[in-house]
Design a protein around this motif. Sequence first.
Motif, PDB file in Angstrom:
ATOM      1  N   SER A   1       0.931  -1.242   0.055  1.00 36.34           N
ATOM      2  CA  SER A   1       0.021  -0.091  -0.036  1.00 36.34           C
ATOM      3  C   SER A   1       0.777   1.157  -0.080  1.00 36.34           C
ATOM      4  CB  SER A   1      -0.936  -0.220   1.169  1.00 36.34           C
ATOM      5  OG  SER A   1      -0.087  -0.084   2.486  1.00 36.34           O
ATOM      6  N   LEU A   2       0.250   2.290  -0.654  1.00 37.69           N
ATOM      7  CA  LEU A   2       1.234   3.494  -0.713  1.00 37.69           C
ATOM      8  C   LEU A   2      -0.067   4.664  -0.487  1.00 37.69           C
ATOM      9  CD1 LEU A   2       3.309   3.120  -4.018  1.00 37.69           C
ATOM     10  CD2 LEU A   2       3.989   2.936  -1.606  1.00 37.69           C
ATOM     11  N   GLN A   3       0.767   5.772   0.294  1.00 42.18           N
ATOM     12  CA  GLN A   3       0.147   6.886   0.393  1.00 42.18           C
ATOM     13  C   GLN A   3       0.945   8.177  -0.034  1.00 42.18           C
ATOM     14  OE1 GLN A   3       0.142   4.836   3.304  1.00 42.18           O
ATOM     15  NE2 GLN A   3      -1.502   3.798   2.467  1.00 42.18           N
ATOM     16  N   ILE A   4       0.346   9.211  -0.598  1.00 43.26           N
ATOM     17  CA  ILE A   4       1.105  10.485  -0.710  1.00 43.26           C
ATOM     18  C   ILE A   4       0.732  11.543   0.289  1.00 43.26           C
ATOM     19  CG2 ILE A   4       1.264  12.343  -2.222  1.00 43.26           C
ATOM     20  CD1 ILE A   4       0.744  10.428  -4.504  1.00 43.26           C
ATOM     21  N   SER A   5       1.398  12.010   1.099  1.00 42.64           N
ATOM     22  CA  SER A   5       1.374  13.318   1.961  1.00 42.64           C
ATOM     23  C   SER A   5       2.249  14.473   1.616  1.00 42.64           C
ATOM     24  CB  SER A   5       1.759  12.943   3.322  1.00 42.64           C
ATOM     25  OG  SER A   5       3.193  12.485   3.298  1.00 42.64           O
ATOM     26  N   GLU A   6       1.872  15.588   1.981  1.00 42.23           N
ATOM     27  CA  GLU A   6       2.556  16.968   1.623  1.00 42.23           C
ATOM     28  C   GLU A   6       3.898  17.083   2.345  1.00 42.23           C
ATOM     29  OE1 GLU A   6      -0.349  20.019   1.855  1.00 42.23           O
ATOM     30  OE2 GLU A   6      -1.573  19.181   0.400  1.00 42.23           O
ATOM     31  N   LYS A   7       3.919  16.606   3.618  1.00 42.37           N
ATOM     32  CA  LYS A   7       5.141  16.652   4.578  1.00 42.37           C
ATOM     33  C   LYS A   7       5.699  15.145   4.496  1.00 42.37           C
ATOM     34  CE  LYS A   7       2.655  19.872   7.748  1.00 42.37           C
ATOM     35  NZ  LYS A   7       2.360  20.365   8.680  1.00 42.37           N
ATOM     36  N   PRO A   8       6.975  15.493   4.685  1.00 44.90           N
ATOM     37  CA  PRO A   8       8.052  14.388   4.685  1.00 44.90           C
ATOM     38  C   PRO A   8       7.695  13.512   5.941  1.00 44.90           C
ATOM     39  CG  PRO A   8       9.270  16.235   5.364  1.00 44.90           C
ATOM     40  CD  PRO A   8       7.696  16.874   4.790  1.00 44.90           C
ATOM     41  N   GLU A   9       7.645  12.193   5.854  1.00 46.69           N
ATOM     42  CA  GLU A   9       7.567  11.066   6.836  1.00 46.69           C
ATOM     43  C   GLU A   9       8.831  10.161   6.859  1.00 46.69           C
ATOM     44  OE1 GLU A   9       3.785   9.339   7.018  1.00 46.69           O
ATOM     45  OE2 GLU A   9       2.805  11.035   6.827  1.00 46.69           O
ATOM     46  N   ALA A  10       8.880   9.367   8.111  1.00 43.58           N
ATOM     47  CA  ALA A  10      10.061   8.334   7.980  1.00 43.58           C
ATOM     48  C   ALA A  10      10.015   7.255   6.740  1.00 43.58           C
ATOM     49  CB  ALA A  10      10.014   7.582   9.260  1.00 43.58           C
ATOM     50  N   ASP A  11      11.020   7.017   6.103  1.00 41.31           N
ATOM     51  CA  ASP A  11      10.954   6.122   5.052  1.00 41.31           C
ATOM     52  C   ASP A  11      10.203   6.697   3.875  1.00 41.31           C
ATOM     53  OD1 ASP A  11      12.902   4.648   6.462  1.00 41.31           O
ATOM     54  OD2 ASP A  11      11.252   3.377   7.391  1.00 41.31           O
ATOM     55  N   ALA A  12       9.879   8.108   3.738  1.00 42.94           N
ATOM     56  CA  ALA A  12       9.054   8.358   2.505  1.00 42.94           C
ATOM     57  C   ALA A  12       9.931   8.926   1.326  1.00 42.94           C
ATOM     58  CB  ALA A  12       8.383   9.652   3.141  1.00 42.94           C
ATOM     59  N   GLU A  13       9.452   8.635  -0.079  1.00 41.12           N
ATOM     60  CA  GLU A  13      10.242   8.842  -0.912  1.00 41.12           C
ATOM     61  C   GLU A  13       9.701  10.101  -1.609  1.00 41.12           C
ATOM     62  OE1 GLU A  13      13.146   8.234  -3.829  1.00 41.12           O
ATOM     63  OE2 GLU A  13      12.667   7.269  -2.038  1.00 41.12           O
ATOM     64  N   PRO A  14      10.354  11.255  -1.854  1.00 39.02           N
ATOM     65  CA  PRO A  14      10.084  12.567  -2.429  1.00 39.02           C
ATOM     66  C   PRO A  14       9.432  12.202  -3.783  1.00 39.02           C
ATOM     67  CG  PRO A  14      12.438  12.560  -2.501  1.00 39.02           C
ATOM     68  CD  PRO A  14      12.029  11.330  -1.503  1.00 39.02           C
ATOM     69  N   VAL A  15       8.295  12.946  -4.279  1.00 35.29           N
ATOM     70  CA  VAL A  15       7.810  12.981  -5.737  1.00 35.29           C
ATOM     71  C   VAL A  15       8.246  14.518  -5.982  1.00 35.29           C
ATOM     72  CG1 VAL A  15       5.994  12.849  -7.155  1.00 35.29           C
ATOM     73  CG2 VAL A  15       6.178  11.413  -4.885  1.00 35.29           C
ATOM     74  N   GLU A  16       9.133  14.348  -7.228  1.00 35.51           N
ATOM     75  CA  GLU A  16       9.480  15.735  -7.879  1.00 35.51           C
ATOM     76  C   GLU A  16       9.188  16.110  -9.369  1.00 35.51           C
ATOM     77  OE1 GLU A  16      13.838  15.731  -7.427  1.00 35.51           O
ATOM     78  OE2 GLU A  16      13.696  15.887  -5.427  1.00 35.51           O
ATOM     79  N   LEU A  17       8.863  17.519  -9.553  1.00 37.20           N
ATOM     80  CA  LEU A  17       8.487  17.643 -10.880  1.00 37.20           C
ATOM     81  C   LEU A  17       9.172  19.172 -11.074  1.00 37.20           C
ATOM     82  CD1 LEU A  17       6.598  17.533 -13.486  1.00 37.20           C
ATOM     83  CD2 LEU A  17       4.871  18.515 -12.156  1.00 37.20           C
TER      84      LEU A  17
END
Length: 375
Positions: free
Chosen positions: A33-49
């Motif tokens: 399962s995956l979720q997207i958040s606006e703030k960084p969390e532990a082990d989160a991968e940034p999504v860049e554009l």
Amino acid sequence: MLSFEEDPSLPELLSIEQQQRLCRLLGELGGGSLQISEKPEADAEPVELNLETLGWLHGDLSSERRQAAARLLETILVHIVKYRLAANLHHDTTEASYAELQSRNRALQASRARYKALSEQLQERVEAQVKLVEQAQRQLYESARLRAIGQLAAGVAHEINNPLGFISSNLRVAAEYLTELDNKLQGNEAAVELLEDFRALLQESLDGSQRIANIVADLKTFSNIDQADFVPCDLNALLISTCHLLQAETPRAQVIQLDLGELPALAGFPAKLTQAFYNLLDNALKALGEHGHIRVTSRSTRQTVEITIEDDGCGIAEENLGRVFDPFFTTRDVGAGTGLGLCVARDTLAAHQADIQLDSQVGRGTRAILRFALN
């Protein structure tokens, strides 16, 4: 709508429902399962554009799979941005084209309105010029006809006046001689009786010569068509002269009854006014039946002089009543009329600050009311 100068945020590219659906699909592909958040969390991968971080992808997938999912999401976002930019460009281009078309349409409508206004003005000018030409033609035709008639009338009046002068003079001298003979033949009843008959014949001849003199005087008035200036006119006298002319022309004119009131003198052209009266009375005569009559009345008020010419003839049909003043309109047989009589009468009256009102009923007759304004 996005533009090239803006840096879009993740909610501007994907709604919450779309984000949740995309995360669910990516999670199914990665086996978690995956979720997207606006703030960084532990082990989160940034999504860049475009070197800007739009959000953070986190969930129970391995680090490698989260990175792969983040890169796939970035690829999807790049294509979404490109699609949005292409859509915006198409929208802007379409709007610009539509605005230009609207502007051209407004310019075309304005140009059309201007040309329509110019066309209407040109049509009005053409109609006005046509009316002026028609009026000039009528005036030229009638003026030439009146001038010819006037010259003929003047010539006839001059030629008649000369013999009429010595005829009248000789008749008066003969009457004087008859008086002398009567004095010398007293006592001779047969001669006296013969002289009385002779005196009656001379008187009838004198009355006839006086009638001729009156007709000649009327002809002189009628022939004065080249008069340049207005002169004081006695409308009653002109009506009487017109009736004399008609009575000399046709015995039918004896049915004209005159009821003339006292009128002030009006400035005008006597010959042209006589012609107008002549045209109206001539029309009335031609409309009469076998036992018809014509009544001419005149009266004055403080503002107007009113002349009424009324007949009990055949009348004018309602569909023709509005056209009787049109040039060359006539209900008579071909060659029996020019269709200018009433038209010329109306124009002549208008030149004398007068108008004409025509009332008519079929089988009951026609009434023409002429009103002259008093200055």
